[in-house]
Design a protein around this motif. Sequence first.
Motif: not given
Lengths: 103, 103
Positions: A12-23
């Motif tokens: 929860a709350g970490r999707i944007d961080e995870a997405l940026a790292l993944s990109q």
Amino acid sequence: MIIILASVVAAAGRIDEALALSQEHVERSRAEPGCLAHAVHRDTEDPHRLVFVEQWQDMAALQAHFAVPASREFAKALSTMTTQPPELSLFDASPVPMPGRPA
Amino acid sequence: MIIILASVVAAAGRIDEALALSQEHVERSRAEPGCLAHAVHRDTEDPHRLVFVEQWQDMAALQAHFAVPASREFAKALSTMTTQPPELSLFDASPVPMPGRPA
């Protein structure tokens, strides 16, 4: 060719961080030898799920990818932002024409 | 097994409509014989692109899927909301274990 279909569920709350790292990981991976395609998508049913779709020339190229220090660091960092181990399926694949259409 | 990797680009202002239509198609397809997996995702680089990732038991199951009237109606309706023909790749695929891990 090797196709990877994988997904992770961000905490929860970490999707944007995870997405940026993944990109970042996607961009770096695309430049690696034998990487035919690499992308991260957002699942439309679970807003916390990221879906990876990758195509590699062969298993050797994929193993080299896994051995890149930055790949390992990515997996480690992403694991701190997710709720469960990644789901990951590998396929030995060869392109086939659409039925009814010439190759 | 057949893997389909496909994507469409929605016209400006039509992504939500295209997504809703696609999600209906996904739900319906999952119930069809031989459908192992079917999902639509949002591309994280192009907000107008939807990505389909499908797994079918064999070509016969996929051809039956294409012949379902609702599949044809979906393709026709979606084409009115997109800017170009869908990109679609088919692969004859078989699962392989992660390198270094037993099957």
